[in-house]
Design a protein around this motif. Sequence first.
Motif, PDB file in Angstrom:
ATOM      1  N   ASP A  46      -2.587  14.351  -3.980  1.00 22.73           N
ATOM      2  CA  ASP A  46      -2.578  12.929  -3.639  1.00 22.73           C
ATOM      3  C   ASP A  46      -2.846  12.087  -4.864  1.00 22.73           C
ATOM      4  O   ASP A  46      -2.234  11.039  -5.078  1.00 22.73           O
ATOM      5  N   GLU A  47      -3.799  12.542  -5.702  1.00 19.52           N
ATOM      6  CA  GLU A  47      -4.141  11.744  -6.889  1.00 19.52           C
ATOM      7  C   GLU A  47      -2.972  11.672  -7.865  1.00 19.52           C
ATOM      8  O   GLU A  47      -2.722  10.645  -8.489  1.00 19.52           O
ATOM      9  N   ALA A  48      -2.262  12.772  -7.985  1.00 17.80           N
ATOM     10  CA  ALA A  48      -1.143  12.790  -8.939  1.00 17.80           C
ATOM     11  C   ALA A  48      -0.003  11.924  -8.463  1.00 17.80           C
ATOM     12  O   ALA A  48       0.680  11.277  -9.247  1.00 17.80           O
ATOM     13  N   MET A  49       0.261  11.886  -7.130  1.00 17.96           N
ATOM     14  CA  MET A  49       1.398  11.136  -6.606  1.00 17.96           C
ATOM     15  C   MET A  49       1.081   9.660  -6.450  1.00 17.96           C
ATOM     16  O   MET A  49       1.967   8.821  -6.467  1.00 17.96           O
ATOM     17  N   SER A  50      -0.174   9.304  -6.241  1.00 17.90           N
ATOM     18  CA  SER A  50      -0.534   7.912  -6.008  1.00 17.90           C
ATOM     19  C   SER A  50      -0.634   7.163  -7.326  1.00 17.90           C
ATOM     20  O   SER A  50      -1.113   7.689  -8.332  1.00 17.90           O
ATOM     21  N   VAL A  51      -0.179   5.905  -7.309  1.00 15.96           N
ATOM     22  CA  VAL A  51      -0.297   5.047  -8.495  1.00 15.96           C
ATOM     23  C   VAL A  51      -1.334   3.946  -8.268  1.00 15.96           C
ATOM     24  O   VAL A  51      -1.487   3.051  -9.094  1.00 15.96           O
ATOM     25  N   ALA A  52      -2.036   4.016  -7.127  1.00 15.30           N
ATOM     26  CA  ALA A  52      -3.067   3.017  -6.827  1.00 15.30           C
ATOM     27  C   ALA A  52      -4.360   3.372  -7.553  1.00 15.30           C
ATOM     28  O   ALA A  52      -4.701   4.543  -7.742  1.00 15.30           O
ATOM     29  N   THR A  53      -5.139   2.355  -7.931  1.00 18.87           N
ATOM     30  CA  THR A  53      -6.436   2.574  -8.575  1.00 18.87           C
ATOM     31  C   THR A  53      -7.471   2.959  -7.528  1.00 18.87           C
ATOM     32  O   THR A  53      -7.273   2.804  -6.320  1.00 18.87           O
ATOM     33  N   HIS A  54      -8.612   3.457  -8.003  1.00 11.30           N
ATOM     34  CA  HIS A  54      -9.679   3.867  -7.079  1.00 11.30           C
ATOM     35  C   HIS A  54     -10.176   2.665  -6.273  1.00 11.30           C
ATOM     36  O   HIS A  54     -10.441   2.790  -5.059  1.00 11.30           O
ATOM     37  N   ALA A  55     -10.256   1.535  -6.919  1.00  7.62           N
ATOM     38  CA  ALA A  55     -10.727   0.328  -6.217  1.00  7.62           C
ATOM     39  C   ALA A  55      -9.736  -0.088  -5.138  1.00  7.62           C
ATOM     40  O   ALA A  55     -10.132  -0.485  -4.030  1.00  7.62           O
ATOM     41  N   ILE A  69      -7.661   1.889  -3.524  1.00  7.00           N
ATOM     42  CA  ILE A  69      -7.730   2.863  -2.427  1.00  7.00           C
ATOM     43  C   ILE A  69      -8.940   2.585  -1.544  1.00  7.00           C
ATOM     44  O   ILE A  69      -8.856   2.614  -0.308  1.00  7.00           O
ATOM     45  N   THR A  70     -10.091   2.314  -2.193  1.00  5.71           N
ATOM     46  CA  THR A  70     -11.317   2.032  -1.433  1.00  5.71           C
ATOM     47  C   THR A  70     -11.148   0.806  -0.555  1.00  5.71           C
ATOM     48  O   THR A  70     -11.543   0.800   0.622  1.00  5.71           O
ATOM     49  N   GLU A  71     -10.542  -0.229  -1.091  1.00  3.13           N
ATOM     50  CA  GLU A  71     -10.337  -1.454  -0.330  1.00  3.13           C
ATOM     51  C   GLU A  71      -9.372  -1.234   0.824  1.00  3.13           C
ATOM     52  O   GLU A  71      -9.578  -1.729   1.943  1.00  3.13           O
ATOM     53  N   PHE A  72      -8.317  -0.479   0.588  1.00  2.00           N
ATOM     54  CA  PHE A  72      -7.339  -0.200   1.643  1.00  2.00           C
ATOM     55  C   PHE A  72      -7.982   0.577   2.791  1.00  2.00           C
ATOM     56  O   PHE A  72      -7.768   0.275   3.965  1.00  2.00           O
ATOM     57  N   VAL A  73      -8.775   1.584   2.452  1.00  2.00           N
ATOM     58  CA  VAL A  73      -9.446   2.385   3.482  1.00  2.00           C
ATOM     59  C   VAL A  73     -10.404   1.509   4.289  1.00  2.00           C
ATOM     60  O   VAL A  73     -10.495   1.622   5.523  1.00  2.00           O
ATOM     61  N   ARG A  74     -11.130   0.607   3.611  1.00  2.00           N
ATOM     62  CA  ARG A  74     -12.079  -0.282   4.315  1.00  2.00           C
ATOM     63  C   ARG A  74     -11.366  -1.170   5.327  1.00  2.00           C
ATOM     64  O   ARG A  74     -11.789  -1.286   6.487  1.00  2.00           O
ATOM     65  N   VAL A  75     -10.231  -1.768   4.907  1.00  2.00           N
ATOM     66  CA  VAL A  75      -9.496  -2.653   5.805  1.00  2.00           C
ATOM     67  C   VAL A  75      -8.924  -1.873   6.983  1.00  2.00           C
ATOM     68  O   VAL A  75      -8.966  -2.319   8.141  1.00  2.00           O
ATOM     69  N   SER A 135       0.827  -1.208   0.000  1.00  2.00           N
ATOM     70  CA  SER A 135       0.000   0.000   0.000  1.00  2.00           C
ATOM     71  C   SER A 135       0.861   1.258   0.000  1.00  2.00           C
ATOM     72  O   SER A 135       0.597   2.199  -0.753  1.00  2.00           O
ATOM     73  N   ALA A 136       1.893   1.278   0.846  1.00  2.00           N
ATOM     74  CA  ALA A 136       2.741   2.471   0.955  1.00  2.00           C
ATOM     75  C   ALA A 136       3.430   2.779  -0.367  1.00  2.00           C
ATOM     76  O   ALA A 136       3.527   3.942  -0.782  1.00  2.00           O
ATOM     77  N   GLU A 137       3.928   1.744  -1.047  1.00  2.00           N
ATOM     78  CA  GLU A 137       4.627   1.961  -2.311  1.00  2.00           C
ATOM     79  C   GLU A 137       3.698   2.554  -3.366  1.00  2.00           C
ATOM     80  O   GLU A 137       4.135   3.307  -4.240  1.00  2.00           O
ATOM     81  N   LYS A 138       2.404   2.216  -3.280  1.00  2.00           N
ATOM     82  CA  LYS A 138       1.446   2.733  -4.265  1.00  2.00           C
ATOM     83  C   LYS A 138       0.883   4.094  -3.867  1.00  2.00           C
ATOM     84  O   LYS A 138       0.640   4.949  -4.713  1.00  2.00           O
ATOM     85  N   HIS A 139       0.671   4.305  -2.567  1.00  2.00           N
ATOM     86  CA  HIS A 139       0.004   5.517  -2.118  1.00  2.00           C
ATOM     87  C   HIS A 139       0.962   6.684  -1.888  1.00  2.00           C
ATOM     88  O   HIS A 139       0.594   7.839  -2.090  1.00  2.00           O
ATOM     89  N   LEU A 140       2.183   6.386  -1.421  1.00  2.00           N
ATOM     90  CA  LEU A 140       3.092   7.479  -1.054  1.00  2.00           C
ATOM     91  C   LEU A 140       3.742   8.135  -2.260  1.00  2.00           C
ATOM     92  O   LEU A 140       4.225   9.259  -2.178  1.00  2.00           O
ATOM     93  N   GLY A 141       3.802   7.425  -3.375  1.00  2.00           N
ATOM     94  CA  GLY A 141       4.406   7.994  -4.567  1.00  2.00           C
ATOM     95  C   GLY A 141       5.897   8.206  -4.398  1.00  2.00           C
ATOM     96  O   GLY A 141       6.592   7.415  -3.773  1.00  2.00           O
ATOM     97  N   HIS A 142       6.402   9.355  -4.916  1.00  2.00           N
ATOM     98  CA  HIS A 142       7.841   9.634  -4.942  1.00  2.00           C
ATOM     99  C   HIS A 142       8.077  11.022  -4.400  1.00  2.00           C
ATOM    100  O   HIS A 142       7.333  11.957  -4.730  1.00  2.00           O
ATOM    101  N   PRO A 143       9.091  11.221  -3.544  1.00  2.00           N
ATOM    102  CA  PRO A 143       9.354  12.575  -3.052  1.00  2.00           C
ATOM    103  C   PRO A 143       9.681  13.511  -4.205  1.00  2.00           C
ATOM    104  O   PRO A 143      10.424  13.166  -5.111  1.00  2.00           O
ATOM    105  N   SER A 144       9.113  14.688  -4.172  1.00  2.00           N
ATOM    106  CA  SER A 144       9.302  15.631  -5.262  1.00  2.00           C
ATOM    107  C   SER A 144       9.403  17.031  -4.695  1.00  2.00           C
ATOM    108  O   SER A 144       8.766  17.367  -3.696  1.00  2.00           O
ATOM    109  N   VAL A 145      10.192  17.839  -5.348  1.00  2.00           N
ATOM    110  CA  VAL A 145      10.325  19.225  -4.916  1.00  2.00           C
ATOM    111  C   VAL A 145       9.036  19.980  -5.173  1.00  2.00           C
ATOM    112  O   VAL A 145       8.632  20.852  -4.424  1.00  2.00           O
ATOM    113  N   GLU A 146       8.370  19.642  -6.264  1.00  2.00           N
ATOM    114  CA  GLU A 146       7.141  20.321  -6.615  1.00  2.00           C
ATOM    115  C   GLU A 146       5.989  19.795  -5.778  1.00  2.00           C
ATOM    116  O   GLU A 146       5.930  18.626  -5.427  1.00  2.00           O
TER     117      GLU A 146
END
Length: 637
Positions: A74-83, A85-91, A59-70
């Motif tokens: 959250d949507e731009a940095m995350s590579v996880a799909t909506h489904a 994210i929803t499943e992770f939040v539920r758990v 989850s962390a590898e998909k949600h945290l993205g990559h450190p950036s100066v800019e």
Amino acid sequence: MHLDRVSKARSFTETVETAASYWKAHSAFGTEKGMFTCALACSLPVSIGLYAREFFRNSAEKHLGHPSVESASDEAMSVATHAEITEFVRVCNLAQVTGLMGLLAETIVGVIVSVVDDCIQANIGGVFDSRLLHMHLRWNETRIYSWLHGVLGSSKPILDSYRSQIRFHIYTVFSDIRVDELFDIFVEYPASEPALNELKICVHKTDRYQYLKSAAKEIISYRLLHLGAKTGQIVSVYVSAIKCLNLLDPTGDLLNSVSEIIKKYLRTRSDAMKSVINLLTGDSNEMESIDIEAMDEGVPDETREIIIARHAKTKVLDHAVPADITTNLVQIFDSPDVFIREFQSLLAERLLAKTDFETDRELKNLEMLKKYFPEAKLHQCDVMLRDMADSKRINTNIHKSVPPDQQPRITMKILSRLFWPNFNYETNTLPACFKVFLDSFSGTFSQLKSMRTLRHLTSYGTVTLDLELEDRTLSFTVTPSQASVIGFFHETGSWSLPQLETASGLNSGPVEKILLFWIGKGVLRKENDMYTVLEIADENFKADVMDSEDAEVLEQSQAAPSSVQISEKMKPFLAFISGMMTNLGALPVERIHAMLSQYALNPKYEGPIDILRAYLAILMEEDVVECTNGVYGLRKK
């Protein structure tokens, strides 16, 4: 309270869902949350830690993205799909309801630390010219903090504690990586200055100054101080290290600890002093040219909270001023007199090798050294430079004082004998075609300077020749000895080696080398032990290529004194050298040379260090002395 099915779960999601179903059933009967959490802790699968690390790392590898100066959403940095994210939040919500998140909080923070490790390793290794620390700290303050808040749902004080723990870990990882790359940072300076500034911050934040100090010494020892590194390269890296360490620690404490091992090692290198002087004067071929005036500007005024904080703990006042680069280089050697003497010798070599009288560069170097040494000790150098200016004026006057058709076709450097290093006076005889030029110059000089006479140093300088043969004219710039030998063929077309030795006054070795040189140029040929001018070129002959540098090397080998001459010259000082080694033990050659120059007065020692080094080598062959790690001592019998 029995939660059997929880212990049989085979994944983190299954564990959470099973625990949630138990909690729903027990809460309906009024079971307290704390009692349920205790029971849940006793019923968790043995591999719950492994399950949790796998779940949260993905989850962390998909949600945290990559450190950036800019700044990024959250949507731009995350590579996880909506489904996903929803499943992770539920758990996570279910885990918070059951109290499972509280039980696994340290495990989850450990997962984040592992992700941060991998990210920093991938981002900063070998990158020295950019500031990367800030964006990783910002990543922790924004994305990581937000993710932990969503996962753990803990109170602000607890989350702040985890944030501080991760921040400290970022500083630690940064300092570990930069310390491991310290040698490369030295080499890349000043491009690596951003990495140095970040290392300085990290060392302060983690209170790892002693670690940096010991690691720097170890890295320098095995990366730089070994036989595979040229002396010039060691000196060059040392200069960069001085700049970098002064930036890391303006008090000079770090520099002092590291420079001591470098200085100690350089004292074992016989060419260390020459390399240092070549660096200071800009004559080095192995090192990048360095502007001495620019590199000794000193440490810039900057905020010193870091240094003050460290010394507040060690009770060391923050008023130490780090030595500049030139001072550090000169301090490599035991005595400044040794350094000055070697500088005088190299200055003399450089001036004698010049084909003109321009000394602007040498004058600039001398003025630079006067900032560090008393002017009286550099008086000989002043005289040498003044001799060059006087020689230019005298040569101009001599050429103006005679008619153009009688002007001597020669330019001389006129040197004050007492202020220059000892010269190699050769007793060779010049051919008549050359001697007439010297006599003409000397005669005119005597008219201008009635109280002074000239003694010609025929083994120094260069000669430009135009050799007119039957079918060609060849031009060469050669050493005086080479010109002298070929000049004898202007009088007589054929010579044997013994005849040339007698006529020139040179030994057979140098004469034979010079004859081979001219044979290689297609000017002479050898037939039946006789050397004859090759008036008509041989079509099948291919001349050797030897430029002026080759000629200089050959001349140096010819002009260098033999071992017999060195032994005779140094024999009066053998008892003094033996006494030093008996009383003081093994000594480096620089120390022996300094003590001879200072205390050997009857007779007075004035030889260059190279002659002493050659004499010690002769004594080693005679089993009188031995050398271990660059220090000389009497051989034990």
